[in-house]
Enzyme design. Structure first.
Site, PDB file in Angstrom:
ATOM      1  N   HIS A 238      -1.803 -36.409   3.051  1.00 16.42           N
ATOM      2  CA  HIS A 238      -2.188 -36.026   1.656  1.00 16.42           C
ATOM      3  C   HIS A 238      -3.757 -35.859   1.699  1.00 16.42           C
ATOM      4  O   HIS A 238      -4.221 -34.886   1.831  1.00 16.42           O
ATOM      5  CB  HIS A 238      -1.750 -36.672   0.634  1.00 16.42           C
ATOM      6  CG  HIS A 238      -2.009 -36.257  -0.677  1.00 16.42           C
ATOM      7  ND1 HIS A 238      -2.406 -34.970  -1.063  1.00 16.42           N
ATOM      8  CD2 HIS A 238      -1.593 -36.582  -1.969  1.00 16.42           C
ATOM      9  CE1 HIS A 238      -2.605 -34.917  -2.300  1.00 16.42           C
ATOM     10  NE2 HIS A 238      -1.942 -35.763  -2.746  1.00 16.42           N
TER      11      HIS A 238
ATOM     12  N   HIS B  37      -1.040 -24.734   4.815  1.00 12.66           N
ATOM     13  CA  HIS B  37      -0.974 -25.480   3.538  1.00 12.66           C
ATOM     14  C   HIS B  37       0.489 -25.599   3.166  1.00 12.66           C
ATOM     15  O   HIS B  37       1.056 -24.717   3.221  1.00 12.66           O
ATOM     16  CB  HIS B  37      -1.979 -25.159   2.381  1.00 12.66           C
ATOM     17  CG  HIS B  37      -2.078 -26.147   1.332  1.00 12.66           C
ATOM     18  ND1 HIS B  37      -1.214 -26.043   0.257  1.00 12.66           N
ATOM     19  CD2 HIS B  37      -3.069 -26.961   1.296  1.00 12.66           C
ATOM     20  CE1 HIS B  37      -1.561 -27.103  -0.525  1.00 12.66           C
ATOM     21  NE2 HIS B  37      -2.916 -27.667   0.001  1.00 12.66           N
TER      22      HIS B  37
ATOM     23  N   ASP C 132      -9.791 -28.362   3.379  1.00 12.74           N
ATOM     24  CA  ASP C 132     -10.109 -29.480   4.249  1.00 12.74           C
ATOM     25  C   ASP C 132     -10.921 -28.987   5.568  1.00 12.74           C
ATOM     26  O   ASP C 132     -11.545 -29.824   6.164  1.00 12.74           O
ATOM     27  CB  ASP C 132      -9.046 -30.193   4.620  1.00 12.74           C
ATOM     28  CG  ASP C 132      -8.179 -30.955   3.479  1.00 12.74           C
ATOM     29  OD1 ASP C 132      -8.668 -31.466   2.533  1.00 12.74           O
ATOM     30  OD2 ASP C 132      -6.878 -30.561   3.225  1.00 12.74           O
TER      31      ASP C 132
END
Length: 432
Positions: free
Chosen positions: A269, A310, A368
């Site tokens: 996560h 994702h 990210d």
């Protein structure tokens, strides 16, 4: 969601008479939702590991269209907010449902600034942790303990108490984050300053010392503000769902946010940006990319390209586009635009957008992918990455919690598909 169902689905089970009628609701955006609640009265319930096709609540806060690459906060696209707004204005929007007027914004910013300090005894609380404790372990403990210091506003049925707690959490989270870092490196805590804005204050508390004046770079402050914005809320993800589940028991909001922080700590996560840096370090050089791309395509090889794809987005993550530009600005400001990891990241992005293997699987760069490079360039250590994620996500958590508490809700109680032994009799130890 509409109060009345738009239509009904009817379920026929082989060998049984009659149909089970299930209401279908049409949300303002997104896929129609079948209410499976009536199944319980018929002796059935649904099985959905990972909740991939289950809505646990109805919400007016955030909407994601993963196929189209859309993220809306109260209806506003994240790219517009990132370009024209700022983090505290987004916090206000999430909490109140509308963008603030000049007066409302000034009052909100002033309120947050007045709450940035933490109780002085919390400094003593920090000394109970080992110096080498992970900052997320410290954050979990300290945020959970806030209810012991601010127990004057813990009536979850009082809207004013909920408002005060929301302000306190948003204001104090960067202070706690910076204190976690300072404690780990043995430097004195830096008190927040009311003359600095939210992101400037965080960087000052992180990198300032009593020895000399620390001047905050406007470029780096803007980058941190965007990073906080891009993580502010993301619908019903694992940590947000955890906050709601904990809140459904009537637990105080500080405990609920601490539960969310614990869920975020998981590498699947909140640890993805850290994994990106580790991957780039493993690849090492642009000349090694082809070999590692081949490894990533090999189903028998454990190597994976991190920062692509994702769970929700099946298109280019809209936050990644903003993060990419922010990354370029930061590296240019710091004079490291020739950073080898950035060149490596850019080459990987190019391959992912052109290579049929990635295109067919819709493995686009996510938020990210660049955030870890930005954090590294600014000087933030890897074990602080998830702490900053938690800091940015706080307004989303507290808004989701408040939305649930403000209306009728039930304590969360998922069901299970039991596959263990049927009932059997106990056998004394001497007869086994």
């Amino acid at each position: 969601m509409a109060n009345e169902p738009s239509k009904y689905a009817r379920l026929q089970i082989d060998g049984e008479e009659g149909e089970i009628e299930l209401p279908v609701y049409q949300p303002t955006e997104g896929t129609p939702v079948i209410d499976v609640g009536p199944l319980a009265k018929s002796g059935y319930f649904t099985y959905d590991p990972g909740f991939v096709a289950t809505a646990s609540c109805d919400s007016d806060i955030t909407y994601i269209d993963g196929d189209a690459g859309i993220l809306l906060h109260r209806g506003y696209p994240i790219d517009q907010l990132a370009e024209h707004s700022n983090y505290l204005e987004l916090c206000y929007l999430l909490l109140n449902g509308e963008l603030p007027t000049d007066k409302e914004n000034a009052e909100f910013v002033s309120t947050i600034k007045r709450h940035t300090m933490v109780h002085e005894q919390i400094a003593q609380f920090f000394r109970g942790f080992r110096r080498d404790a992970h900052p997320m372990a410290i954050m979990c403990g300290v945020v959970g303990a806030l209810s012991a210091f601010y127990h004057d506003s813990l009536d979850i049925d009082d809207p004013e108490h909920r408002r005060i707690t929301a302000h306190r959490l948003i204001a104090k989270m960067p202070t706690i984050a910076a204190m976690s870092y300072k404690y780990s490196v043995g430097q004195p805590f830096m008190y927040p300053r009311n003359d600095l804005d939210y992101a400037e204050n965080f960087l000052y508390m992180m990198f300032g010392t009593p020895c000399e004046e620390y001047k905050v770079s406007p470029t780096l402050a803007r980058a941190m503000d965007r990073i906080f914005m891009l993580h502010a809320d993301h619908e019903q993800n694992a940590s947000t769902s955890t906050v709601r589940l904990a809140g459904s028991t009537g637990a105080n909001p500080f405990a609920c946010i601490a539960a969310g922080i614990a869920a975020l700590w998981g590498p699947a996560h909140g640890g993805a940006n850290e994994a990106v840096l580790k991957m780039l370090a493993e690849i090492g050089d642009v000349k090694n990319i082809d070999r590692y791309i081949k490894k990533a395509k090999d189903p028998d090889d454990p190597f994976r390209i991190m920062g692509f794809g994702h769970r929700v987005y099946k298109n280019y993550d809209p936050r990644a586009k903003v993060m990419q530009q922010t990354c370029k600005e930061v590296l240019e400001e710091l004079g490291v635009e020739d950073d080898p990891q950035l060149k490596l990241a850019q080459k990987l992005e190019q391959i992912a957008l052109e290579d049929d293997y990635f295109v067919k699987r819709r493995l686009y760069p996510n938020v990210d992918f660049y955030s870890g490079i930005i954090f590294k360039a600014i000087g933030i250590p890897v074990d602080m990455f998830t702490v900053l994620f938690a800091t940015g996500r706080t307004p989303g958590w507290i808004t989701q919690w408040n939305e649930m508490i403000s209306g009728p809700y039930k304590i969360g109680r998922p069901r299970q598909l039991y596959g263990g032994e049927s009932q059997r009799d106990y056998v004394p130890i001497t007869k086994r």
